[in-house]
Design an enzyme around this catalytic site. Structure first.
Site, mmCIF file in Angstrom:
data_model
loop_
_atom_site.group_PDB
_atom_site.id
_atom_site.type_symbol
_atom_site.label_atom_id
_atom_site.label_comp_id
_atom_site.label_asym_id
_atom_site.label_seq_id
_atom_site.Cartn_x
_atom_site.Cartn_y
_atom_site.Cartn_z
ATOM 1 N NE ARG A 139 -4.579 59.596 17.130
ATOM 2 C CZ ARG A 139 -3.457 59.872 16.422
ATOM 3 N NH1 ARG A 139 -2.467 59.253 16.299
ATOM 4 N NH2 ARG A 139 -3.407 61.075 15.676
ATOM 5 C CG ASP A 177 -6.850 62.205 16.720
ATOM 6 O OD1 ASP A 177 -6.783 62.711 17.923
ATOM 7 O OD2 ASP A 177 -5.918 61.467 16.207
ATOM 8 C CG HIS A 193 0.131 68.065 18.774
ATOM 9 N ND1 HIS A 193 -0.228 66.943 19.737
ATOM 10 C CD2 HIS A 193 0.591 67.314 17.868
ATOM 11 C CE1 HIS A 193 0.018 65.843 19.446
ATOM 12 N NE2 HIS A 193 0.637 65.926 18.342
ATOM 13 C CG HIS A 227 11.519 66.157 23.530
ATOM 14 N ND1 HIS A 227 11.739 66.003 25.159
ATOM 15 C CD2 HIS A 227 10.485 65.457 23.265
ATOM 16 C CE1 HIS A 227 11.015 64.874 25.183
ATOM 17 N NE2 HIS A 227 10.220 64.550 24.299
#
Ligand code: ADP
Length: 365
Positions: A100, A157, A216, A342
């Site tokens: 990445r 990215d 995100h 979450h």
């Protein structure tokens, strides 16, 4: 085909080895479980590195004094084919290493096999991503030393956002900025792209027909507007500091504040530290960058924790509105990363404010 993936950050190195079945290489189906996963968490102040390795239902945790990063990384990678967590018979079974890399500038619109020229470009782009690109480059060079015969690939990215229109990419400063490369690039593209593909699959509709907003929401947070499989707008910009309020980053603030602080004598480095490390959820709450900690403080009646959570939600709704306007409609709203995945309370709070757009939350689900 076995692919080893490295996500090299300033405080951690995350590694996964995937066995990619034939035919899967062109797009994801259900999330693939890694054969082997490892994480190295560096604690330079305590001169310690925590290592966690998981493979075949076996978890292996150790704490070491910090040796060189290369030595530690090499010893962790060796556990791929050596010892109780081995899943390969030798290093020769690794076909490629994927890295990445945060900033690919306008140089890279897709992934690229790493050569000396690619490394030089990643190095040049460090000027625009000083927190990330040097660490990514270090990771590439470490991996080249540990696995010298294996091809290395950089996955950027910024790449998923590289098809954004000039209108979406241009900052309304002087035009010379654009000519100098000061423009919106957008980040978290690897996550946004995966989520777009996976959402189309779960909805059982062609990606080309969908208008998606992808949230995100992690320690770093960004939204993207995805139309026909391409990112057409996103909240992060020239750097990963723009857009939504984050764990320790401010997101977008009035640029006049920065001029004011500079005139008061604060240096670029001091302002950089304030905006990147002392702002966002942490800066406002004064407690933590972690929404879980903030939630507990709210339960204890801490007013600044409440302000931090409410401000995050307010900013998130503002960013959402701007992405939906760019898309001119919305077929699906997608949440991912630590908070997005979450925090059902935060998802519910966002969705309940969007009822007029036709979003109805199924509480049971
Ligand atoms: P990074 O940007 O560092 O990759 P992550 O995507 O792992 O971050 O997200 C980390 C953040 O997710 C934490 O700082 C925390 O705010 C948030 N988070 C994780 N679990 C929960 C949870 N159960 N409830 C609320 N927030 C959570």
């Amino acid at each position: 085909m076995n692919i080893l993936v490295l996500n090299a950050g300033s405080s951690s190195h995350k590694l996964c080895c995937y066995a990619i079945p034939d035919g899967l290489i062109d797009g994801p189906t259900a999330p693939l479980a890694p054969l082997w996963a490892a994480q190295l968490d560096w604690h330079p102040k305590q001169e310690r590195v925590d290592i966690n390795i998981e493979a075949s239902h076996l978890t292996y945790q150790t704490h070491h004094a910090i040796a060189t990063r290369q030595e530690r990384l090499a010893s962790v990678i060796q556990t791929l084919w050596d010892g109780p967590t081995a899943v390969l018979s030798s290093a020769k079974e690794i076909d490629a290493v994927g890295h990445r890399v945060v900033h690919g500038g306008t140089d890279y619109q897709q992934s690229v096999v790493i050569t000396a020229a690619v490394k030089a470009t990643i190095d040049r782009l460090s000027e625009w991503a000083p927190v990330h690109n040097p660490i990514n480059l270090e990771g590439i060079e470490l991996m080249e030393q540990v696995l010298p015969d294996v091809p290395q690939v950089a996955v950027f990215d910024t790449a998923f956002h590289s098809q954004m229109s000039v209108v979406a990419a241009t900052y309304p400063g002087p035009y010379a900025w654009f000519e100098q490369g000061i423009r919106r690039y957008g980040f978290h593209g690897i996550s946004h792209q995966y989520c777009a593909q996976r959402a189309a699959q779960l909805l059982n509709r062609p990606l080309a027909e969908l208008r998606l907003v992808i949230c995100h929401l992690g320690n770093g947070s960004s939204l993207s507007a995805v139309k026909q499989g391409h990112s057409i707008d996103t909240t992060m910009g020239f750097t990963p500091l723009d857009g939504l309020m984050m764990g320790t980053r401010s997101g977008a603030v009035d640029p006049g504040i920065l001029v004011h602080l500079m005139r008061q004598g604060q240096s670029a480095d001091e302002i950089d530290q304030l905006l990147n490390q002392e702002s966002g959820l942490k800066g406002i709450s004064g407690i933590s960058n972690d929404l879980r900690v903030i939630k507990r403080a709210i339960e204890d009646g801490n007013p600044r924790a409440s302000l931090a959570r409410d401000l995050y939600l307010h900013r998130l709704k503002a960013c959402l509105g701007s992405m939906i306007m760019s898309l001119e409609g919305l077929d699906a709203l997608i949440f991912t990363a630590g908070i997005g995945e979450h925090s059902p309370e935060l998802r519910a709070a966002v969705c309940s404010s969007m009822a007029y757009l036709g979003i109805a939350l199924d509480e049971k689900k």
